[in-house]
Write a protein that holds these residues in place. Sequence first.
Motif, PDB file in Angstrom:
ATOM      1  N   THR A 140       5.894 -11.016   2.669  1.00 30.38           N
ATOM      2  CA  THR A 140       5.307 -10.270   1.550  1.00 30.38           C
ATOM      3  C   THR A 140       6.396  -9.762   0.610  1.00 30.38           C
ATOM      4  O   THR A 140       6.291  -9.882  -0.618  1.00 30.38           O
ATOM      5  CB  THR A 140       4.477  -9.088   2.076  1.00 30.38           C
ATOM      6  OG1 THR A 140       3.491  -9.566   3.002  1.00 30.38           O
ATOM      7  CG2 THR A 140       3.790  -8.355   0.933  1.00 30.38           C
ATOM      8  N   ARG A 141       7.461  -9.205   1.174  1.00 30.34           N
ATOM      9  CA  ARG A 141       8.567  -8.701   0.353  1.00 30.34           C
ATOM     10  C   ARG A 141       9.193  -9.826  -0.460  1.00 30.34           C
ATOM     11  O   ARG A 141       9.421  -9.689  -1.676  1.00 30.34           O
ATOM     12  CB  ARG A 141       9.622  -8.047   1.251  1.00 30.34           C
ATOM     13  CG  ARG A 141      10.888  -7.624   0.511  1.00 30.34           C
ATOM     14  CD  ARG A 141      11.877  -6.936   1.446  1.00 30.34           C
ATOM     15  NE  ARG A 141      12.383  -7.809   2.477  1.00 30.34           N
ATOM     16  CZ  ARG A 141      13.401  -8.662   2.331  1.00 30.34           C
ATOM     17  NH1 ARG A 141      13.997  -8.781   1.145  1.00 30.34           N
ATOM     18  NH2 ARG A 141      13.816  -9.404   3.337  1.00 30.34           N
ATOM     19  N   LEU A 142       9.451 -10.946   0.192  1.00 31.38           N
ATOM     20  CA  LEU A 142      10.088 -12.068  -0.491  1.00 31.38           C
ATOM     21  C   LEU A 142       9.199 -12.631  -1.592  1.00 31.38           C
ATOM     22  O   LEU A 142       9.675 -12.990  -2.677  1.00 31.38           O
ATOM     23  CB  LEU A 142      10.422 -13.161   0.523  1.00 31.38           C
ATOM     24  CG  LEU A 142      11.467 -12.806   1.588  1.00 31.38           C
ATOM     25  CD1 LEU A 142      11.503 -13.891   2.679  1.00 31.38           C
ATOM     26  CD2 LEU A 142      12.844 -12.632   0.964  1.00 31.38           C
TER      27      LEU A 142
ATOM     28  N   ARG B 170       1.200  -7.337  -6.793  1.00 28.61           N
ATOM     29  CA  ARG B 170       0.241  -6.504  -6.063  1.00 28.61           C
ATOM     30  C   ARG B 170      -0.166  -7.334  -4.843  1.00 28.61           C
ATOM     31  O   ARG B 170      -0.832  -8.360  -4.998  1.00 28.61           O
ATOM     32  CB  ARG B 170      -0.977  -6.158  -6.927  1.00 28.61           C
ATOM     33  CG  ARG B 170      -0.652  -5.358  -8.175  1.00 28.61           C
ATOM     34  CD  ARG B 170      -1.907  -4.994  -8.967  1.00 28.61           C
ATOM     35  NE  ARG B 170      -2.599  -6.188  -9.434  1.00 28.61           N
ATOM     36  CZ  ARG B 170      -2.308  -6.831 -10.556  1.00 28.61           C
ATOM     37  NH1 ARG B 170      -1.334  -6.403 -11.340  1.00 28.61           N
ATOM     38  NH2 ARG B 170      -2.993  -7.895 -10.914  1.00 28.61           N
ATOM     39  N   ALA B 171       0.227  -6.887  -3.662  1.00 27.35           N
ATOM     40  CA  ALA B 171       0.136  -7.736  -2.472  1.00 27.35           C
ATOM     41  C   ALA B 171      -1.016  -7.334  -1.572  1.00 27.35           C
ATOM     42  O   ALA B 171      -1.253  -6.140  -1.322  1.00 27.35           O
ATOM     43  CB  ALA B 171       1.445  -7.695  -1.694  1.00 27.35           C
TER      44      ALA B 171
ATOM     45  N   PHE C   5       6.200  -2.000  -4.947  1.00 28.65           N
ATOM     46  CA  PHE C   5       4.971  -2.543  -5.511  1.00 28.65           C
ATOM     47  C   PHE C   5       3.827  -2.270  -4.533  1.00 28.65           C
ATOM     48  O   PHE C   5       4.048  -2.117  -3.329  1.00 28.65           O
ATOM     49  CB  PHE C   5       5.096  -4.038  -5.818  1.00 28.65           C
ATOM     50  CG  PHE C   5       5.525  -4.901  -4.655  1.00 28.65           C
ATOM     51  CD1 PHE C   5       4.595  -5.398  -3.745  1.00 28.65           C
ATOM     52  CD2 PHE C   5       6.866  -5.237  -4.478  1.00 28.65           C
ATOM     53  CE1 PHE C   5       4.985  -6.203  -2.696  1.00 28.65           C
ATOM     54  CE2 PHE C   5       7.270  -6.044  -3.430  1.00 28.65           C
ATOM     55  CZ  PHE C   5       6.325  -6.530  -2.530  1.00 28.65           C
ATOM     56  N   PRO C   6       2.599  -2.177  -5.020  1.00 28.25           N
ATOM     57  CA  PRO C   6       1.476  -1.826  -4.152  1.00 28.25           C
ATOM     58  C   PRO C   6       1.158  -2.916  -3.141  1.00 28.25           C
ATOM     59  O   PRO C   6       1.174  -4.108  -3.460  1.00 28.25           O
ATOM     60  CB  PRO C   6       0.314  -1.607  -5.123  1.00 28.25           C
ATOM     61  CG  PRO C   6       0.697  -2.342  -6.359  1.00 28.25           C
ATOM     62  CD  PRO C   6       2.189  -2.297  -6.435  1.00 28.25           C
TER      63      PRO C   6
ATOM     64  N   ASP D 185      -4.888  -0.925  -7.215  1.00 34.21           N
ATOM     65  CA  ASP D 185      -5.775  -0.466  -8.284  1.00 34.21           C
ATOM     66  C   ASP D 185      -6.269  -1.613  -9.157  1.00 34.21           C
ATOM     67  O   ASP D 185      -7.131  -1.428 -10.009  1.00 34.21           O
ATOM     68  CB  ASP D 185      -5.086   0.585  -9.151  1.00 34.21           C
ATOM     69  CG  ASP D 185      -3.732   0.119  -9.659  1.00 34.21           C
ATOM     70  OD1 ASP D 185      -3.362  -1.035  -9.370  1.00 34.21           O
ATOM     71  OD2 ASP D 185      -3.043   0.905 -10.331  1.00 34.21           O
ATOM     72  N   ASP D 186      -5.710  -2.808  -8.948  1.00 34.70           N
ATOM     73  CA  ASP D 186      -6.153  -4.026  -9.626  1.00 34.70           C
ATOM     74  C   ASP D 186      -6.145  -5.155  -8.610  1.00 34.70           C
ATOM     75  O   ASP D 186      -5.501  -5.054  -7.547  1.00 34.70           O
ATOM     76  CB  ASP D 186      -5.228  -4.365 -10.802  1.00 34.70           C
ATOM     77  CG  ASP D 186      -5.486  -3.489 -12.013  1.00 34.70           C
ATOM     78  OD1 ASP D 186      -6.653  -3.437 -12.459  1.00 34.70           O
ATOM     79  OD2 ASP D 186      -4.529  -2.859 -12.510  1.00 34.70           O
ATOM     80  N   PRO D 187      -6.832  -6.264  -8.892  1.00 30.86           N
ATOM     81  CA  PRO D 187      -6.864  -7.377  -7.938  1.00 30.86           C
ATOM     82  C   PRO D 187      -5.464  -7.858  -7.565  1.00 30.86           C
ATOM     83  O   PRO D 187      -4.544  -7.836  -8.380  1.00 30.86           O
ATOM     84  CB  PRO D 187      -7.654  -8.459  -8.690  1.00 30.86           C
ATOM     85  CG  PRO D 187      -8.534  -7.694  -9.623  1.00 30.86           C
ATOM     86  CD  PRO D 187      -7.729  -6.507 -10.044  1.00 30.86           C
ATOM     87  N   ALA D 188      -5.327  -8.282  -6.324  1.00 28.71           N
ATOM     88  CA  ALA D 188      -4.042  -8.741  -5.810  1.00 28.71           C
ATOM     89  C   ALA D 188      -3.627 -10.041  -6.485  1.00 28.71           C
ATOM     90  O   ALA D 188      -4.462 -10.885  -6.818  1.00 28.71           O
ATOM     91  CB  ALA D 188      -4.113  -8.930  -4.305  1.00 28.71           C
TER      92      ALA D 188
END
Length: 750
Positions: free
Chosen positions: A606-608, A621-622, A656-657, A683-686
Amino acid sequence: MGLDEDSLDYHSADPPGKIEISTTKPTSTQHDLSLAYSPGVAAPCREIDGDPEESFTYTARGNLVAVVSDGSAVLGLGDIGPEASKPVMEGKGVLFKRFADIDVFDVELDASDPDEFADHVAAMEPTFGGVNLEDIAAPECFEIERQLREAMDVPVFHDDQHGTAIISGAGLLNAAEIAGKDLSELDVTFAGAGAAATATAEFYVSLGVPEENITMCDIDGILTTERAEAGDLNPYNRRFAQDVPAGDLADAMDGADVFVGLSVGGVVDQEMVRSMADDPIIFAMANPDPEIGYEEAKSARDDTVIMATGRSDYPNQVNNVLGFPFIFRGALDVRATEINEEMKRAAARALADLAHQDVPDAVVKAYGDQPLQFGPEYILPKPLDPRVLFEVAPAVAEAAVESGVAREDVDADSYVEALEARLGKSREMMRIALNKARSDPKRLVLPEGGSEKMIRAAHQIADQGIAEPVLVGDRDRIRAAVDGLGFDVVPEVLDPEEMDLEPYADRLHELRKRKGVTRQEAADLVRSGDYLASVMVEMDEADAMLTGVTHHYPEALRPPLQVIGTADDTDYAAGVYMLTFRNRVVFCADATVNQDPDADVLAEVTRLTGNLARRFNVEPRAALLSYSDFGSVQNVGTSKPRAAADRLRADPDIDFPVDGEMQADTAVVEEMLQGTYEFSDLDDPANVLVFPNLEASNIAYKLLQRLGGAEAIGPMLVGMDKPVHVIQRGDEVKDIVNLAGVAVVDAQQE
């Protein structure tokens, strides 16, 4: 079932016809509707009332073209009237939309008088940004176009006249170059003296063919001054009457350099071809049957016959779709008041130049994998070549600005980016990476240097300034391939048989001696392109590498993993696909490397992937995906993404979220996130989707690509200590070029 039956079924299937109107703004709420119509629509109406030019700002007029016909001269069908011509005009609209993203209203007029027809069209000017006249009989079409060009302040273009002129003009430029002949010395014979022939002859003069070198024939023979004086010619083709003895087409073709057929099939025989000058140019464009068949003309003589027809089943098709969508695109985008001679010449020269360039794999495949390389069999680009838009539209727009008929200017670089965005979000996203790469090109090693795809990619990479490519392979083989492809620049080549490999063997042995690799084995391994390239990157003799076009993915990944390895702060590499939709971009991980990741691997992936998204100017946004939402199911499978999300949220370096576990629709549907799960950190789609295992990710991205209409870019390898990307076998040259741009951006980050 025959073609007619297939076509009738195609056109009558519900809904009938080929086009529809769709909305471009949201219409799902009462507020949306109040903006679209009453009372909100009053605001743009008042703005336009104050300044009619604001109609281009607040309505679709600037991207809307009228295709107008009376059905009096429909190709292959003749005078069939306005109602019967409607399927053809709808088809024209399909081509405008498909190739240049231009919207069309087809307008069929029951008006046989030219003045009446012109009055009706001129009265519709407030509706349209341009007018394409279609299938109108000569000589009325000349008068209609003349009146409309004088009366209207938007581009008016009769494609039957000028389209054929421009496309065949591009072919003439290249054919003359191949034949070693100068346009100013060409003797040109025309079969046909109607609208298309007259306009084509006029355009050839505009390109540089002397008017006195053009001999035009109609059904009664050569157009002579004697016939003109007798009133036998119309005011438009009378210009090409020559002071020569009367004669027929055979007389006119004797000694000619060029034959241009815009008449009927079968009027030229082999003896007439043999009477022409050396290395003749024959454009037999009657449809469906050319004036002389392709094989018949080519076999008529032993020297080079450069042949073009109007048919798609032979080389060098003169197809108007290479012109009108892109000419209108350029004209609309600078709000030109007309399409003038300078714009038409610019379009022809852009098409001629494009035929010199390497042809994308997708275009070659679309035409049956036949060789497409500049020469007698390839003097015109193919209609399905997407690059036509990026070459012709900017050339036309620039010519409009320079000739003073544009009301707006465009920046060349940003305009090409805007055009690419019209063909799909993937082009827009890749343009970001490629522009970054061009700002600071890096040394890129390509270990599969003997592959034709790699050689073609290296040429494009160097030509576009994306990187400094280095091909690893047999020098003689690579040079022979470069010569065969007609490239004038040979990329840097490293031939292992010519190199001192000892330093690379020493380094490989040092890195792998405790992994069972002996010094002799290391010496053998560096003779392999993948190992040599990996060691070069590890030793900083190259900044990045690309491989995989001739290997299976795991096999290609093994050498760089063994030699370069993952970054110091990273334990796992991962493969990411960027999927682009019309108005959305998502990054899917991991689709190629880790089969059954645990929570630590998912967190690192996820980070990468979030870092990768930022290289494309996408703020990540993950979402960690599963088949449950936020603890609704408790088992080993759902606990992994949940634990990974917890660790990422607790990590102060993650800016990041991130949230999860969650179902895929929860992650991408705004109403679900903000309604049912308003507590979510998203707060928004991934836009970063991390799947629980490789199997799920691979299945998902392929389904989205094939059924969801997404374009896939990748796989992009993240987590390596140095920039490395592994191409999928079967990828096209454009995919290699795209990943080269990503690799260079990675190297810039280093």
